[in-house]
Scaffold this active site. Sequence first.
Site, PDB file in Angstrom:
ATOM      1  N   HIS A 123       5.783  10.963 -11.237  1.00  0.00           N
ATOM      2  CA  HIS A 123       6.239   9.087 -10.856  1.00  0.00           C
ATOM      3  C   HIS A 123       6.884   8.292 -11.823  1.00  0.00           C
ATOM      4  O   HIS A 123       7.831   8.419 -11.735  1.00  0.00           O
ATOM      5  CB  HIS A 123       4.361   8.959 -11.328  1.00  0.00           C
ATOM      6  CG  HIS A 123       4.469   7.065 -10.595  1.00  0.00           C
ATOM      7  ND1 HIS A 123       4.947   6.502  -9.253  1.00  0.00           N
ATOM      8  CD2 HIS A 123       4.541   6.148 -11.449  1.00  0.00           C
ATOM      9  CE1 HIS A 123       4.790   5.693  -9.600  1.00  0.00           C
ATOM     10  NE2 HIS A 123       4.339   4.595  -9.980  1.00  0.00           N
ATOM     11  N   CYS A 161       1.796   3.633  -2.520  1.00  0.00           N
ATOM     12  CA  CYS A 161       0.171   4.166  -4.032  1.00  0.00           C
ATOM     13  C   CYS A 161      -0.442   5.278  -2.773  1.00  0.00           C
ATOM     14  O   CYS A 161      -0.405   6.561  -3.191  1.00  0.00           O
ATOM     15  CB  CYS A 161      -0.603   3.897  -4.293  1.00  0.00           C
ATOM     16  SG  CYS A 161      -0.355   2.955  -5.856  1.00  0.00           S
ATOM     17  N   HIS A 162       0.118   5.040  -1.640  1.00  0.00           N
ATOM     18  CA  HIS A 162      -0.405   6.220  -0.408  1.00  0.00           C
ATOM     19  C   HIS A 162       0.253   6.505   0.521  1.00  0.00           C
ATOM     20  O   HIS A 162      -0.322   7.401   1.471  1.00  0.00           O
ATOM     21  CB  HIS A 162      -1.729   5.229  -0.006  1.00  0.00           C
ATOM     22  CG  HIS A 162      -2.904   4.557  -0.399  1.00  0.00           C
ATOM     23  ND1 HIS A 162      -3.545   5.300  -0.903  1.00  0.00           N
ATOM     24  CD2 HIS A 162      -2.654   2.955  -1.167  1.00  0.00           C
ATOM     25  CE1 HIS A 162      -4.650   4.045  -1.239  1.00  0.00           C
ATOM     26  NE2 HIS A 162      -4.379   2.880  -1.414  1.00  0.00           N
ATOM     27  N   HIS A 209       0.137   6.234 -16.866  1.00  0.00           N
ATOM     28  CA  HIS A 209       1.312   5.891 -16.367  1.00  0.00           C
ATOM     29  C   HIS A 209       1.669   5.309 -17.973  1.00  0.00           C
ATOM     30  O   HIS A 209       1.235   4.126 -17.561  1.00  0.00           O
ATOM     31  CB  HIS A 209       0.583   4.531 -14.684  1.00  0.00           C
ATOM     32  CG  HIS A 209       1.680   3.929 -14.802  1.00  0.00           C
ATOM     33  ND1 HIS A 209       2.450   3.236 -14.855  1.00  0.00           N
ATOM     34  CD2 HIS A 209       2.096   3.748 -13.131  1.00  0.00           C
ATOM     35  CE1 HIS A 209       2.957   1.950 -14.355  1.00  0.00           C
ATOM     36  NE2 HIS A 209       3.248   2.670 -13.273  1.00  0.00           N
ATOM     37  N   MET A 245      -7.376   1.313  -7.834  1.00  0.00           N
ATOM     38  CA  MET A 245      -6.853   0.339  -7.190  1.00  0.00           C
ATOM     39  C   MET A 245      -7.162  -0.921  -7.257  1.00  0.00           C
ATOM     40  O   MET A 245      -8.467  -1.266  -8.143  1.00  0.00           O
ATOM     41  CB  MET A 245      -7.677   1.619  -5.735  1.00  0.00           C
ATOM     42  CG  MET A 245      -7.097   0.335  -5.040  1.00  0.00           C
ATOM     43  SD  MET A 245      -7.365   0.370  -3.416  1.00  0.00           S
ATOM     44  CE  MET A 245      -7.613  -1.319  -2.035  1.00  0.00           C
ATOM     45  N   CYS A 247       0.958  -0.999  -0.313  1.00  0.00           N
ATOM     46  CA  CYS A 247       0.114   0.280   0.291  1.00  0.00           C
ATOM     47  C   CYS A 247       0.831   1.371  -0.097  1.00  0.00           C
ATOM     48  O   CYS A 247       0.630   2.006  -0.736  1.00  0.00           O
ATOM     49  CB  CYS A 247      -0.844   0.086   1.527  1.00  0.00           C
ATOM     50  SG  CYS A 247      -2.125  -1.819   1.607  1.00  0.00           S
TER      51      CYS A 247
END
Length: 524
Positions: free
Chosen positions: A314, A34-35, A356, A72, A31
Amino acid sequence: MGMAVAGSAVAKPTLSEADFEKAKQVYFEQCAGCHGVLRKGATGKGLEPADTREKGQKRLEKIITWGTEGGMNNFDNILSKDEIKLLATYIQMDVPEPPEMSLAQMKKHWKVHVKPEDYPTKPLHGRNWENFFVVIERDVGKVAVIDGDTKEVLTHIPTGYAVHVIKALEHSTVEKAEYPGRFWYTQGRDGKMTKIDLWQKPENMLVAENKIAYDARDVAVSGDGKYVIGGGYWPPHFVISDAKTMEPLKVVSTRGINVDGDYVEESRVAAIYTTPNAPTWLVAAKELGQIWQVDYTDIDNLRIEQINTSKFLHDGFFDPTGRYFQIAANASNQMVVVDSKERKLEAIIDVDKLPHPGPGANWIDSKCGPVGGTTHLGVGKVTVWGNDPAGHPDQAWKTCYTVNTDGPGVFIRTHPKSKYVWADQTKHPEPEVQQSVKVIDKKTRKVVKTLRPTTKEGQATVHMEFNADGSEVWVSVWNLSDSKKANGEIVIYDANTLEEKDRIKGLYAPTGKFNVHNRTEHVT
């Protein structure tokens, strides 16, 4: 399991010490990317306790299990039900204080397995090493080296957990270095970095290692071959090491003031790329919304130019000239273009939800001329823009066209000799879509074929890579549900007929693949 379920927005769940440590590790592995370690969010939404407690245990479990339409992915084939319950409780608890890492701590992890003076002066295996593929075996912390000519798996090299990126010394127009493509550097999500020598016999290819962070993502080699740089997610910094020995030399924090004027504690280094036409690296400070152009000619007196762009940076790729760097600001739904010659922002392109591109794709369009493209984590679409301001100024940095796919994807790839662009759909929760890749005709701009390399439950299709001459496309079958077993595969297609040619079996969770020739020659 020692957990107390949240019944209201103010309830504070608890876990036993053992369950808390287990849940913290699951969060880190699945996790945090991304978070965020501090759960402030970036590519994914923020998961601060005030918000997660309001959702409650049952709803959080459902979200983790089934994923969301916003990009997600589902975890029902990755985590057990008990792990999902633990994780849902953990993210309702206060965020634990993450540790720092000093240069002295890094040096304690530094190991030399083969001394540079003992390196061979020619390849010891007699193989065409420039058509080797270096393949991430994600969940077992290994990298496989595969002979692209014979399709033999030569070795499985122990690396860091869940290697994110592998890079080599690439050709530069301003500097000369020996043997581009020979040495490869991996960056694991656990911060471990390894050095691989493709001239060695397979059993001796791991020659050195270090650790530059607790959570990390990217790596790059200076154009002169002297330094290797690794970027940390936590602590938020980058580290410059000696490329020969892997000794850590310098740490630079990326905490700072973002483009909105706010101080950011967790400003992670999401991407690092060596500039083909200058003695610099481009370092993406994700949460700051800045590209730092770092001159490595004097690391004791680093020259760093901070280029304001857009959040949250990113991954990206250069245009064919090597001048313009095209990077996704994915939570801003934009592609950012930086001019590495003038060291300034060139353009911002509005695209769709969560772009992405991975290592990206450049090709020639009949109407727009040279173009670049990206998939999106949040929607089934490929967006294509013009990227030739010198030859096609009217089309430059504007959307040329889009192609709808069946689901969100992670990677897009092509080759100058190919008629097609390939896009995966890995982020879609439905197996039929998740297991299929789209093949798009460059001339007609339409999907000409949907290929499904696997139909097995618990498997997904991800990442494409061409071989050196562009005649083959290698696609990974990622065994998500039992990723620590050697039942992952790479499916090889004829790049022209799109027919399956071969399968390479016996791989552990194969994801990203890197062809030596294509990556060192900047072939996208």
